[in-house]
Design an enzyme around this catalytic site. Structure first.
Site, PDB file in Angstrom:
ATOM      1  N   CYS A 246       0.822  -1.232   0.000  1.00 12.59           N
ATOM      2  CA  CYS A 246       0.000   0.000   0.000  1.00 12.59           C
ATOM      3  C   CYS A 246       0.849   1.272   0.000  1.00 12.59           C
ATOM      4  CB  CYS A 246      -0.932   0.015   1.202  1.00 12.59           C
ATOM      5  SG  CYS A 246      -2.035  -1.391   1.233  1.00 12.59           S
TER       6      CYS A 246
ATOM      7  N   HIS B 161      -3.565   7.214   3.210  1.00 15.79           N
ATOM      8  CA  HIS B 161      -3.925   5.923   2.616  1.00 15.79           C
ATOM      9  C   HIS B 161      -5.326   5.556   3.112  1.00 15.79           C
ATOM     10  CE1 HIS B 161      -4.006   1.898   1.290  1.00 15.79           C
ATOM     11  NE2 HIS B 161      -3.768   1.346   2.468  1.00 15.79           N
TER      12      HIS B 161
ATOM     13  N   ASN C 242     -10.211   0.004  -0.092  1.00 20.02           N
ATOM     14  CA  ASN C 242      -8.746   0.046   0.013  1.00 20.02           C
ATOM     15  C   ASN C 242      -8.150  -0.393  -1.330  1.00 20.02           C
ATOM     16  OD1 ASN C 242      -6.034  -0.340   0.512  1.00 20.02           O
ATOM     17  ND2 ASN C 242      -6.330  -1.449   2.432  1.00 20.02           N
TER      18      ASN C 242
HETATM   19  O1  UT7 Z   1      -3.939  -1.268   3.631  1.00 16.61           O
HETATM   20  C1  UT7 Z   1      -3.002  -2.028   4.319  1.00 16.61           C
HETATM   21  C2  UT7 Z   1      -3.220  -2.034   5.741  1.00 16.61           C
HETATM   22  N1  UT7 Z   1      -4.463  -2.657   6.082  1.00 16.61           N
HETATM   23  C3  UT7 Z   1      -5.143  -2.171   7.091  1.00 16.61           C
HETATM   24  O2  UT7 Z   1      -4.746  -1.153   7.606  1.00 16.61           O
HETATM   25  C4  UT7 Z   1      -6.339  -2.917   7.613  1.00 16.61           C
HETATM   26  C5  UT7 Z   1      -6.341  -2.842   9.102  1.00 16.61           C
HETATM   27  N2  UT7 Z   1      -7.418  -3.566   9.763  1.00 16.61           N
HETATM   28  C6  UT7 Z   1      -8.710  -3.168   9.741  1.00 16.61           C
HETATM   29  O3  UT7 Z   1      -9.057  -2.229   9.055  1.00 16.61           O
HETATM   30  C7  UT7 Z   1      -9.701  -3.878  10.646  1.00 16.61           C
HETATM   31  O4  UT7 Z   1      -9.001  -4.677  11.552  1.00 16.61           O
HETATM   32  C8  UT7 Z   1     -10.737  -4.735   9.888  1.00 16.61           C
HETATM   33  C9  UT7 Z   1     -11.706  -3.834   9.142  1.00 16.61           C
HETATM   34  C10 UT7 Z   1     -10.036  -5.665   8.919  1.00 16.61           C
HETATM   35  C11 UT7 Z   1     -11.552  -5.573  10.871  1.00 16.61           C
HETATM   36  O5  UT7 Z   1     -12.184  -4.734  11.821  1.00 16.61           O
HETATM   37  P1  UT7 Z   1     -12.059  -5.059  13.371  1.00 16.61           P
HETATM   38  O6  UT7 Z   1     -12.875  -4.054  14.085  1.00 16.61           O
HETATM   39  O7  UT7 Z   1     -10.611  -5.139  13.706  1.00 16.61           O
HETATM   40  O8  UT7 Z   1     -12.773  -6.428  13.480  1.00 16.61           O
HETATM   41  P2  UT7 Z   1     -12.199  -7.834  14.009  1.00 16.61           P
HETATM   42  O9  UT7 Z   1     -11.258  -8.418  13.048  1.00 16.61           O
HETATM   43  O10 UT7 Z   1     -11.754  -7.657  15.432  1.00 16.61           O
HETATM   44  O11 UT7 Z   1     -13.517  -8.688  14.015  1.00 16.61           O
HETATM   45  C12 UT7 Z   1     -14.643  -8.376  14.881  1.00 16.61           C
HETATM   46  C13 UT7 Z   1     -15.773  -9.338  14.585  1.00 16.61           C
HETATM   47  C14 UT7 Z   1     -15.326 -10.799  14.551  1.00 16.61           C
HETATM   48  O12 UT7 Z   1     -16.354 -11.593  15.107  1.00 16.61           O
HETATM   49  P3  UT7 Z   1     -16.263 -12.110  16.625  1.00 16.61           P
HETATM   50  O13 UT7 Z   1     -15.018 -12.933  16.676  1.00 16.61           O
HETATM   51  O14 UT7 Z   1     -16.198 -10.876  17.459  1.00 16.61           O
HETATM   52  O15 UT7 Z   1     -17.522 -12.894  16.779  1.00 16.61           O
HETATM   53  C15 UT7 Z   1     -15.216 -11.085  13.066  1.00 16.61           C
HETATM   54  O16 UT7 Z   1     -15.422 -12.454  12.778  1.00 16.61           O
HETATM   55  O17 UT7 Z   1     -16.309  -9.067  13.280  1.00 16.61           O
HETATM   56  C16 UT7 Z   1     -16.344 -10.253  12.507  1.00 16.61           C
HETATM   57  N3  UT7 Z   1     -16.161  -9.908  11.099  1.00 16.61           N
HETATM   58  C17 UT7 Z   1     -17.178  -9.579  10.303  1.00 16.61           C
HETATM   59  N4  UT7 Z   1     -18.508  -9.497  10.517  1.00 16.61           N
HETATM   60  C18 UT7 Z   1     -19.274  -9.121   9.477  1.00 16.61           C
HETATM   61  C19 UT7 Z   1     -15.002  -9.819  10.413  1.00 16.61           C
HETATM   62  N5  UT7 Z   1     -15.255  -9.457   9.145  1.00 16.61           N
HETATM   63  C20 UT7 Z   1     -16.599  -9.296   9.056  1.00 16.61           C
HETATM   64  C21 UT7 Z   1     -17.453  -8.912   8.016  1.00 16.61           C
HETATM   65  N6  UT7 Z   1     -18.776  -8.835   8.283  1.00 16.61           N
HETATM   66  N7  UT7 Z   1     -17.005  -8.593   6.777  1.00 16.61           N
END
Ligand code: UT7
Length: 321
Positions: A112, A248, A278
Protein backbone atom coordinates in the site's frame (compact mmCIF):
# COMPACT_ATOMS: atom_id res chain seq x y z
CA UNK A 1 16.33 21.92 -7.64
CA UNK A 2 12.98 20.51 -6.52
CA UNK A 3 10.25 18.43 -8.07
CA UNK A 4 6.65 19.66 -8.24
CA UNK A 5 3.37 18.04 -9.19
CA UNK A 6 2.35 19.36 -12.61
CA UNK A 7 -0.74 17.18 -13.06
CA UNK A 8 -2.77 14.42 -11.44
CA UNK A 9 -5.04 11.71 -12.83
CA UNK A 10 -7.03 8.64 -11.85
CA UNK A 11 -9.02 5.82 -13.31
CA UNK A 12 -11.54 3.54 -11.65
CA UNK A 13 -13.00 0.47 -13.38
CA UNK A 14 -16.63 0.88 -14.35
CA UNK A 15 -17.98 -2.04 -12.34
CA UNK A 16 -19.09 -1.07 -8.82
CA UNK A 17 -19.50 -3.64 -6.04
CA UNK A 18 -21.63 -2.35 -3.16
CA UNK A 19 -21.86 -3.60 0.40
CA UNK A 20 -25.35 -4.85 -0.48
CA UNK A 21 -23.82 -6.95 -3.29
CA UNK A 22 -21.35 -8.40 -0.78
CA UNK A 23 -24.21 -9.34 1.57
CA UNK A 24 -25.24 -11.84 -1.12
CA UNK A 25 -21.73 -13.29 -1.36
CA UNK A 26 -20.57 -13.71 2.26
CA UNK A 27 -22.04 -13.48 5.76
CA UNK A 28 -21.68 -9.75 6.27
CA UNK A 29 -23.82 -6.62 6.44
CA UNK A 30 -23.72 -3.15 4.97
CA UNK A 31 -23.91 -1.85 8.55
CA UNK A 32 -20.86 -3.86 9.74
CA UNK A 33 -18.74 -2.80 6.77
CA UNK A 34 -19.69 0.90 7.09
CA UNK A 35 -19.18 1.02 10.84
CA UNK A 36 -15.91 -0.92 10.98
CA UNK A 37 -14.28 0.41 7.81
CA UNK A 38 -16.20 3.38 6.33
CA UNK A 39 -16.48 1.58 2.99
CA UNK A 40 -19.78 1.69 1.06
CA UNK A 41 -18.66 0.51 -2.37
CA UNK A 42 -15.55 -0.31 -4.38
CA UNK A 43 -14.70 -0.62 -8.08
CA UNK A 44 -13.69 -3.98 -9.52
CA UNK A 45 -11.82 -4.56 -12.79
CA UNK A 46 -13.82 -6.50 -15.35
CA UNK A 47 -12.57 -9.75 -16.87
CA UNK A 48 -9.59 -8.99 -19.07
CA UNK A 49 -9.15 -5.45 -17.68
CA UNK A 50 -5.68 -5.38 -16.16
CA UNK A 51 -3.58 -3.14 -13.92
CA UNK A 52 -1.84 -1.85 -17.06
CA UNK A 53 -5.18 -0.74 -18.54
CA UNK A 54 -5.92 1.23 -15.37
CA UNK A 55 -2.38 2.67 -15.33
CA UNK A 56 -2.63 3.90 -18.90
CA UNK A 57 -5.93 5.71 -18.34
CA UNK A 58 -4.78 7.36 -15.09
CA UNK A 59 -1.47 8.33 -16.72
CA UNK A 60 -3.13 9.90 -19.78
CA UNK A 61 -5.41 11.83 -17.41
CA UNK A 62 -2.40 13.24 -15.51
CA UNK A 63 -0.51 13.96 -18.75
CA UNK A 64 -3.49 15.95 -20.01
CA UNK A 65 -3.76 18.01 -16.82
CA UNK A 66 -0.02 18.74 -16.90
CA UNK A 67 -0.39 19.95 -20.50
CA UNK A 68 2.50 17.83 -21.74
CA UNK A 69 3.00 15.10 -24.33
CA UNK A 70 3.99 11.52 -23.39
CA UNK A 71 7.29 12.15 -25.22
CA UNK A 72 8.17 14.83 -22.62
CA UNK A 73 8.43 12.13 -19.91
CA UNK A 74 11.94 10.87 -19.12
CA UNK A 75 11.16 8.57 -16.19
CA UNK A 76 8.30 6.17 -15.43
CA UNK A 77 7.78 4.46 -12.10
CA UNK A 78 4.77 2.35 -11.17
CA UNK A 79 4.00 1.23 -7.62
CA UNK A 80 1.96 -1.96 -7.65
CA UNK A 81 1.58 -5.35 -5.98
CA UNK A 82 -0.55 -6.70 -8.80
CA UNK A 83 1.50 -6.26 -12.00
CA UNK A 84 0.33 -7.67 -15.34
CA UNK A 85 3.52 -9.72 -15.70
CA UNK A 86 6.51 -10.69 -13.57
CA UNK A 87 8.58 -8.95 -16.25
CA UNK A 88 8.91 -6.69 -18.19
CA UNK A 89 8.11 -4.43 -15.27
CA UNK A 90 5.00 -2.25 -15.24
CA UNK A 91 6.94 0.92 -16.00
CA UNK A 92 8.21 -0.61 -19.23
CA UNK A 93 4.78 -1.93 -20.21
CA UNK A 94 3.27 1.48 -19.55
CA UNK A 95 5.99 3.21 -21.55
CA UNK A 96 5.12 1.04 -24.54
CA UNK A 97 1.38 1.76 -24.12
CA UNK A 98 2.12 5.47 -24.14
CA UNK A 99 4.09 5.05 -27.36
CA UNK A 100 7.35 6.43 -25.97
CA UNK A 101 10.69 4.68 -26.03
CA UNK A 102 14.07 4.83 -24.34
CA UNK A 103 13.39 6.56 -21.02
CA UNK A 104 14.05 4.70 -17.77
CA UNK A 105 11.05 2.74 -16.55
CA UNK A 106 10.62 0.68 -13.41
CA UNK A 107 8.17 -0.97 -11.07
CA UNK A 108 8.30 -0.81 -7.31
CA UNK A 109 6.58 -3.19 -4.93
CA UNK A 110 5.91 -1.76 -1.48
CA UNK A 111 2.29 -2.88 -1.05
CA UNK A 112 0.00 0.00 0.00
CA UNK A 113 3.01 2.32 0.34
CA UNK A 114 3.95 1.72 -3.32
CA UNK A 115 2.97 5.17 -4.54
CA UNK A 116 4.77 7.02 -1.73
CA UNK A 117 7.91 4.94 -2.41
CA UNK A 118 7.60 5.64 -6.16
CA UNK A 119 7.08 9.36 -5.58
CA UNK A 120 10.09 9.53 -3.27
CA UNK A 121 12.35 7.76 -5.80
CA UNK A 122 11.20 9.99 -8.67
CA UNK A 123 11.71 13.09 -6.49
CA UNK A 124 15.32 12.04 -5.82
CA UNK A 125 16.03 11.50 -9.53
CA UNK A 126 14.67 14.96 -10.32
CA UNK A 127 16.45 16.67 -7.40
CA UNK A 128 19.78 15.20 -8.50
CA UNK A 129 19.23 16.29 -12.10
CA UNK A 130 18.89 12.74 -13.44
CA UNK A 131 15.33 13.25 -14.66
CA UNK A 132 13.25 16.27 -15.62
CA UNK A 133 9.75 14.93 -15.87
CA UNK A 134 8.54 11.72 -14.20
CA UNK A 135 5.30 9.83 -14.54
CA UNK A 136 4.55 8.29 -11.13
CA UNK A 137 1.69 5.81 -10.83
CA UNK A 138 0.08 3.73 -8.09
CA UNK A 139 -2.22 1.05 -9.48
CA UNK A 140 -3.80 -2.23 -8.41
CA UNK A 141 -6.20 -5.00 -9.37
CA UNK A 142 -6.22 -6.47 -5.87
CA UNK A 143 -9.56 -8.12 -6.64
CA UNK A 144 -7.52 -10.78 -8.48
CA UNK A 145 -5.73 -11.96 -5.31
CA UNK A 146 -8.61 -11.75 -2.83
CA UNK A 147 -10.51 -14.75 -1.54
CA UNK A 148 -14.09 -13.75 -2.37
CA UNK A 149 -15.44 -16.22 0.17
CA UNK A 150 -13.42 -14.71 3.06
CA UNK A 151 -15.47 -11.94 4.67
CA UNK A 152 -12.51 -10.71 6.73
CA UNK A 153 -10.69 -9.51 3.58
CA UNK A 154 -13.05 -9.41 0.60
CA UNK A 155 -15.12 -6.48 1.90
CA UNK A 156 -12.05 -4.25 2.17
CA UNK A 157 -10.32 -4.02 -1.17
CA UNK A 158 -10.96 -2.42 -4.57
CA UNK A 159 -9.22 -1.72 -7.88
CA UNK A 160 -8.01 1.55 -9.41
CA UNK A 161 -5.07 3.68 -10.50
CA UNK A 162 -3.79 7.15 -9.68
CA UNK A 163 -0.98 9.07 -11.36
CA UNK A 164 1.00 12.27 -11.09
CA UNK A 165 3.40 14.08 -13.38
CA UNK A 166 6.37 15.29 -11.35
CA UNK A 167 8.59 17.88 -12.99
CA UNK A 168 11.75 19.80 -12.18
CA UNK A 169 11.14 23.17 -10.56
CA UNK A 170 13.11 25.86 -8.79
CA UNK A 171 10.40 26.05 -6.12
CA UNK A 172 9.12 23.15 -3.98
CA UNK A 173 7.22 20.96 -4.77
CA UNK A 174 8.01 17.92 -2.83
CA UNK A 175 9.48 19.27 0.41
CA UNK A 176 10.47 15.95 1.97
CA UNK A 177 9.67 12.25 1.83
CA UNK A 178 10.13 9.68 4.59
CA UNK A 179 10.24 5.94 3.91
CA UNK A 180 10.37 3.01 6.33
CA UNK A 181 9.92 -0.75 6.47
CA UNK A 182 10.04 -3.47 9.10
CA UNK A 183 10.08 -7.09 7.92
CA UNK A 184 9.40 -8.48 11.38
CA UNK A 185 5.73 -7.87 10.59
CA UNK A 186 5.84 -9.90 7.36
CA UNK A 187 3.35 -12.49 8.65
CA UNK A 188 0.58 -10.03 9.47
CA UNK A 189 -0.26 -9.05 5.88
CA UNK A 190 1.08 -10.91 2.86
CA UNK A 191 0.45 -12.89 -0.29
CA UNK A 192 1.79 -16.40 0.28
CA UNK A 193 2.95 -17.41 -3.21
CA UNK A 194 5.54 -16.30 -5.72
CA UNK A 195 7.65 -17.32 -8.68
CA UNK A 196 10.61 -18.67 -6.74
CA UNK A 197 8.75 -20.20 -3.83
CA UNK A 198 6.03 -21.54 -6.10
CA UNK A 199 2.30 -21.05 -6.30
CA UNK A 200 0.06 -23.01 -3.97
CA UNK A 201 -2.60 -25.31 -5.24
CA UNK A 202 -5.54 -22.94 -5.69
CA UNK A 203 -7.80 -25.46 -3.99
CA UNK A 204 -5.75 -25.24 -0.79
CA UNK A 205 -7.30 -21.81 -0.26
CA UNK A 206 -4.04 -20.09 0.59
CA UNK A 207 -3.28 -18.34 -2.71
CA UNK A 208 -4.94 -15.15 -1.54
CA UNK A 209 -4.11 -12.08 0.51
CA UNK A 210 -3.69 -13.13 4.14
CA UNK A 211 -4.25 -10.54 6.84
CA UNK A 212 -4.51 -10.48 10.62
CA UNK A 213 -6.67 -7.37 10.38
CA UNK A 214 -6.88 -6.59 14.05
CA UNK A 215 -3.11 -6.67 14.59
CA UNK A 216 -2.44 -4.71 11.39
CA UNK A 217 -4.90 -2.09 12.60
CA UNK A 218 -3.05 -1.50 15.90
CA UNK A 219 0.39 -1.17 14.31
CA UNK A 220 -1.01 1.03 11.52
CA UNK A 221 -2.51 3.55 13.96
CA UNK A 222 0.69 3.98 16.02
CA UNK A 223 3.03 3.87 13.02
CA UNK A 224 1.08 6.47 11.04
CA UNK A 225 0.92 8.67 14.13
CA UNK A 226 4.73 8.48 14.31
CA UNK A 227 5.38 9.13 10.61
CA UNK A 228 3.28 12.29 10.51
CA UNK A 229 5.15 13.56 13.60
CA UNK A 230 8.51 12.65 12.01
CA UNK A 231 7.55 14.55 8.86
CA UNK A 232 6.52 17.69 10.73
CA UNK A 233 9.60 17.60 12.98
CA UNK A 234 11.96 17.15 10.03
CA UNK A 235 10.57 20.35 8.53
CA UNK A 236 10.14 22.22 11.82
CA UNK A 237 6.43 22.59 11.11
CA UNK A 238 3.28 22.24 13.15
CA UNK A 239 0.12 20.44 12.08
CA UNK A 240 -1.82 23.68 11.68
CA UNK A 241 0.49 24.58 8.76
CA UNK A 242 -0.84 21.56 6.84
CA UNK A 243 -3.79 22.42 4.62
CA UNK A 244 -4.73 18.85 3.72
CA UNK A 245 -3.99 15.39 5.06
CA UNK A 246 -4.21 12.89 2.18
CA UNK A 247 -4.00 9.49 3.86
CA UNK A 248 -3.92 5.92 2.62
CA UNK A 249 -7.55 4.78 2.54
CA UNK A 250 -7.54 1.49 4.48
CA UNK A 251 -10.03 2.16 7.25
CA UNK A 252 -11.88 5.34 8.25
CA UNK A 253 -11.03 4.63 11.90
CA UNK A 254 -7.29 4.59 11.09
CA UNK A 255 -7.69 7.85 9.12
CA UNK A 256 -9.57 9.47 12.01
CA UNK A 257 -6.87 8.26 14.42
CA UNK A 258 -4.14 9.99 12.39
CA UNK A 259 -6.21 13.18 12.10
CA UNK A 260 -6.77 13.15 15.88
CA UNK A 261 -3.04 12.77 16.45
CA UNK A 262 -2.51 15.87 14.29
CA UNK A 263 -5.48 17.62 15.92
CA UNK A 264 -6.75 18.17 12.39
CA UNK A 265 -10.51 18.46 11.83
CA UNK A 266 -11.86 15.88 9.37
CA UNK A 267 -12.81 18.80 7.08
CA UNK A 268 -9.10 19.03 6.21
CA UNK A 269 -8.72 15.30 5.50
CA UNK A 270 -9.37 13.85 2.04
CA UNK A 271 -11.56 10.77 2.40
CA UNK A 272 -12.43 8.55 -0.56
CA UNK A 273 -12.65 5.19 1.21
CA UNK A 274 -16.47 5.16 1.10
CA UNK A 275 -16.38 5.03 -2.72
CA UNK A 276 -12.98 3.43 -3.43
CA UNK A 277 -12.39 0.91 -0.61
CA UNK A 278 -8.75 0.05 0.01
CA UNK A 279 -6.99 0.23 -3.37
CA UNK A 280 -3.49 -0.26 -1.91
CA UNK A 281 -0.86 1.64 -3.93
CA UNK A 282 -3.58 3.48 -5.88
CA UNK A 283 -5.33 4.97 -2.88
CA UNK A 284 -3.21 8.07 -2.15
CA UNK A 285 -2.81 9.30 -5.77
CA UNK A 286 -6.52 8.72 -6.45
CA UNK A 287 -7.49 10.66 -3.30
CA UNK A 288 -5.13 13.46 -4.37
CA UNK A 289 -6.67 13.58 -7.83
CA UNK A 290 -10.22 13.66 -6.42
CA UNK A 291 -9.28 16.60 -4.18
CA UNK A 292 -7.51 18.47 -6.99
CA UNK A 293 -10.32 18.00 -9.53
CA UNK A 294 -12.98 18.98 -6.97
CA UNK A 295 -11.03 22.20 -6.37
CA UNK A 296 -10.41 21.46 -2.70
CA UNK A 297 -6.62 21.21 -3.06
CA UNK A 298 -5.36 24.50 -4.48
CA UNK A 299 -1.97 25.62 -5.82
CA UNK A 300 0.31 26.83 -3.03
CA UNK A 301 -1.30 24.67 -0.34
CA UNK A 302 0.65 22.26 1.84
CA UNK A 303 -0.27 18.58 1.68
CA UNK A 304 0.74 15.68 3.91
CA UNK A 305 0.49 12.32 2.16
CA UNK A 306 0.96 9.09 4.13
CA UNK A 307 0.56 5.35 3.64
CA UNK A 308 1.02 2.04 5.45
CA UNK A 309 0.95 -1.49 4.09
CA UNK A 310 2.19 -5.06 3.93
CA UNK A 311 5.79 -5.63 4.98
CA UNK A 312 5.19 -3.54 6.90
CA UNK A 313 6.15 -0.58 4.74
CA UNK A 314 5.14 2.97 5.51
CA UNK A 315 5.99 6.45 4.36
CA UNK A 316 4.97 10.05 3.94
CA UNK A 317 5.47 13.00 1.62
CA UNK A 318 5.17 16.68 2.49
CA UNK A 319 4.25 18.64 -0.61
CA UNK A 320 3.63 22.26 -1.54
CA UNK A 321 1.11 21.80 -4.33
O1 UT7 B 1 -3.94 -1.27 3.63
C1 UT7 B 1 -3.00 -2.03 4.32
C2 UT7 B 1 -3.22 -2.03 5.74
N1 UT7 B 1 -4.46 -2.66 6.08
C3 UT7 B 1 -5.14 -2.17 7.09
O2 UT7 B 1 -4.75 -1.15 7.61
C4 UT7 B 1 -6.34 -2.92 7.61
C5 UT7 B 1 -6.34 -2.84 9.10
N2 UT7 B 1 -7.42 -3.57 9.76
C6 UT7 B 1 -8.71 -3.17 9.74
O3 UT7 B 1 -9.06 -2.23 9.06
C7 UT7 B 1 -9.70 -3.88 10.65
O4 UT7 B 1 -9.00 -4.68 11.55
C8 UT7 B 1 -10.74 -4.74 9.89
C9 UT7 B 1 -11.71 -3.83 9.14
C10 UT7 B 1 -10.04 -5.67 8.92
C11 UT7 B 1 -11.55 -5.57 10.87
O5 UT7 B 1 -12.18 -4.73 11.82
P1 UT7 B 1 -12.06 -5.06 13.37
O6 UT7 B 1 -12.88 -4.05 14.09
O7 UT7 B 1 -10.61 -5.14 13.71
O8 UT7 B 1 -12.77 -6.43 13.48
P2 UT7 B 1 -12.20 -7.83 14.01
O9 UT7 B 1 -11.26 -8.42 13.05
O10 UT7 B 1 -11.75 -7.66 15.43
O11 UT7 B 1 -13.52 -8.69 14.02
C12 UT7 B 1 -14.64 -8.38 14.88
C13 UT7 B 1 -15.77 -9.34 14.58
C14 UT7 B 1 -15.33 -10.80 14.55
O12 UT7 B 1 -16.35 -11.59 15.11
P3 UT7 B 1 -16.26 -12.11 16.62
O13 UT7 B 1 -15.02 -12.93 16.68
O14 UT7 B 1 -16.20 -10.88 17.46
O15 UT7 B 1 -17.52 -12.89 16.78
C15 UT7 B 1 -15.22 -11.09 13.07
O16 UT7 B 1 -15.42 -12.45 12.78
O17 UT7 B 1 -16.31 -9.07 13.28
C16 UT7 B 1 -16.34 -10.25 12.51
N3 UT7 B 1 -16.16 -9.91 11.10
C17 UT7 B 1 -17.18 -9.58 10.30
N4 UT7 B 1 -18.51 -9.50 10.52
C18 UT7 B 1 -19.27 -9.12 9.48
C19 UT7 B 1 -15.00 -9.82 10.41
N5 UT7 B 1 -15.25 -9.46 9.15
C20 UT7 B 1 -16.60 -9.30 9.06
C21 UT7 B 1 -17.45 -8.91 8.02
N6 UT7 B 1 -18.78 -8.83 8.28
N7 UT7 B 1 -17.00 -8.59 6.78
Amino acid sequence: MYSRIAGTGRFLPEKVLTNKDLEKMVETSDEWIRERTGIQERHIASDGETTLDLCEKAARNAIEMAGIEPADIDMIIVGTTTPDLVFPNMGVLLQDRLGIHGCMAMGIEAACTGFIYALSIADKFIKTGNAKRALVVGAETLSRIIDWSDRTTCVLFGDGAGAVILEASEEPGVISTHLHADGKYKDLLYFPSGVSRGFADLKSGTDFVQMKGNEVFKVAVTTLGRIVEETLEANDMSADEIDWLIPHQANIRIIEGTARKLKMPMERVIVTIHEHGNTSAASVPMALDVAVREGRVQRGQTLLLEAFGGGFTWGSALIRF
